[in-house]
Design an enzyme around this catalytic site. Structure first.
Site, PDB file in Angstrom:
ATOM      1  N   CYS A  66       0.282  17.396 -11.376  1.00  0.00           N
ATOM      2  CA  CYS A  66      -0.251  16.120 -11.881  1.00  0.00           C
ATOM      3  C   CYS A  66      -1.113  16.512 -13.070  1.00  0.00           C
ATOM      4  O   CYS A  66      -1.909  17.474 -12.981  1.00  0.00           O
ATOM      5  CB  CYS A  66      -1.094  15.454 -10.793  1.00  0.00           C
ATOM      6  SG  CYS A  66      -2.134  14.099 -11.402  1.00  0.00           S
ATOM      7  N   CYS A  90       2.542  12.562 -17.906  1.00  0.00           N
ATOM      8  CA  CYS A  90       2.224  12.137 -16.541  1.00  0.00           C
ATOM      9  C   CYS A  90       3.444  12.442 -15.680  1.00  0.00           C
ATOM     10  O   CYS A  90       4.546  11.965 -15.970  1.00  0.00           O
ATOM     11  CB  CYS A  90       1.929  10.636 -16.562  1.00  0.00           C
ATOM     12  SG  CYS A  90       1.761   9.887 -14.938  1.00  0.00           S
TER      13      CYS A  90
HETATM   14  N1  DGL Z   1      -1.657  12.073 -14.314  1.00  0.00           N
HETATM   15  C1  DGL Z   1      -0.641  11.532 -13.533  1.00  0.00           C
HETATM   16  C2  DGL Z   1       0.423  12.530 -13.098  1.00  0.00           C
HETATM   17  O1  DGL Z   1       0.607  13.512 -13.740  1.00  0.00           O
HETATM   18  C3  DGL Z   1      -0.903  10.439 -12.541  1.00  0.00           C
HETATM   19  C4  DGL Z   1      -2.197  10.285 -11.861  1.00  0.00           C
HETATM   20  C5  DGL Z   1      -2.291   8.902 -11.235  1.00  0.00           C
HETATM   21  O2  DGL Z   1      -2.456   7.952 -12.008  1.00  0.00           O
HETATM   22  O3  DGL Z   1      -2.166   8.795 -10.010  1.00  0.00           O
HETATM   23  O4  DGL Z   1       1.110  12.307 -12.149  1.00  0.00           O
END
Ligand code: DGL
Length: 258
Positions: free
Chosen positions: A183, A73
């Site tokens: 993301c 993430c």
């Molecule tokens: N998948 C996450 C990232 O790479 C975060 C998405 C979220 O929960 O806002 O930032």
């Protein structure tokens, strides 16, 4: 050799796009995937909130006896990875928007980074851009709508493509060469991006490089597994093992499509 599992952590489905790369490059390992659905999305929350949730999740994974951790993430990485590395001895890998390869790929043409609002606000991102963007070609845009679509399990491109087109409507794409998916939720929609964007725009993300680095670290520290029964994943929703067949099917479907 070490048969312990590798922990993966994300706010929800996004980290699956990184896990599926790990299953390709490291098929003999076994994995624990922690989706913090109690607190998803991270990207629209404060730094303090996300830090707290990430530390809770990591503590849970550490209690499962993991030998390495992938913070799959970008948002959680920018908030917590540095501090976590100071706390634990096992390899801890994070995700960051692939800005450097994007700038190199663009050859002077513009780069657009899509990520969460929190990732884009953080110092880590601004330091990265300052380091690699000598020609000032990098632009960025938060895209929380796509995280929401993924978490609501909207995978029908007929619904997703208009959302992408709408987000990019005010941008003259003729000036761009590279789009960075900053993301981990966004590569779920890689093909929707391809259909929504002109063909001269390259789409990149950081999964491949992160997992290549994970493999190297496991080898160097003699943590690599030679299991013959590798490739298993146990899924958790905020600390509760997922038993629901439909939910498990969604995770498995995502692994095979990312
Ligand atoms: N998948 C996450 C990232 O790479 C975060 C998405 C979220 O929960 O806002 O930032």
């Amino acid at each position: 050799m070490n048969t312990n599992k590798i922990g993966f952590l994300d706010s929800g489905f996004g980290g699956i796009t990184v896990l599926s790369e790990a299953l390709r490059q490291l098929p003999k390992e076994n994995y624990i995937y922690y989706a913090d659905i109690e607190h998803v999305p991270y990207g629209t929350k404060t730094k303090e909130e996300v830090r707290k949730y990430v530390f809770q999740a990591v503590e849970f994974l550490v209690n499962q006896g993991i030998k390495a951790l992938v913070v799959a993430c970008n948002t959680a990485t920018s908030i917590a990875v540095k501090e976590l590395r100071g706390m634990y001895d096992f390899p801890i890998l994070g995700m960051e928007p692939a800005v450097k390869p994007a700038v190199l790929n663009g050859n002077g043409k513009r780069v657009l980074v899509l990520a969460t609002a929190l990732t884009l606000r953080e110092e880590k991102f601004h330091n990265l851009v300052q380091r690699v963007d000598q020609e000032h070609v990098v632009d960025y845009l938060p895209f929380p709508e796509l995280v929401e679509l993924a978490e609501n399990m909207i995978f029908d491109y007929r619904k997703v493509i208009p959302v992408i087109k709408n987000k990019l409507a005010g941008i003259n794409l003729e000036n761009y060469k590279t789009l960075v998916l900053g993301c981990t939720h966004f590569p779920i929609y890689r093909n929707a991006f391809k259909q929504a964007l002109p063909p001269f725009i390259d789409i990149i993300d950081g999964s491949e490089g992160t997992i290549r680095y994970l493999k190297r670290l496991l080898e160097e520290r003699r943590l690599i597994s030679t299991n013959t029964d590798g490739g298993n994943v146990v899924f958790f929703d905020s600390g509760i093992q997922i038993q629901n067949k439909e939910r498990l099917k969604t995770f498995e479907w995502l692994i095979s499509h990312c």
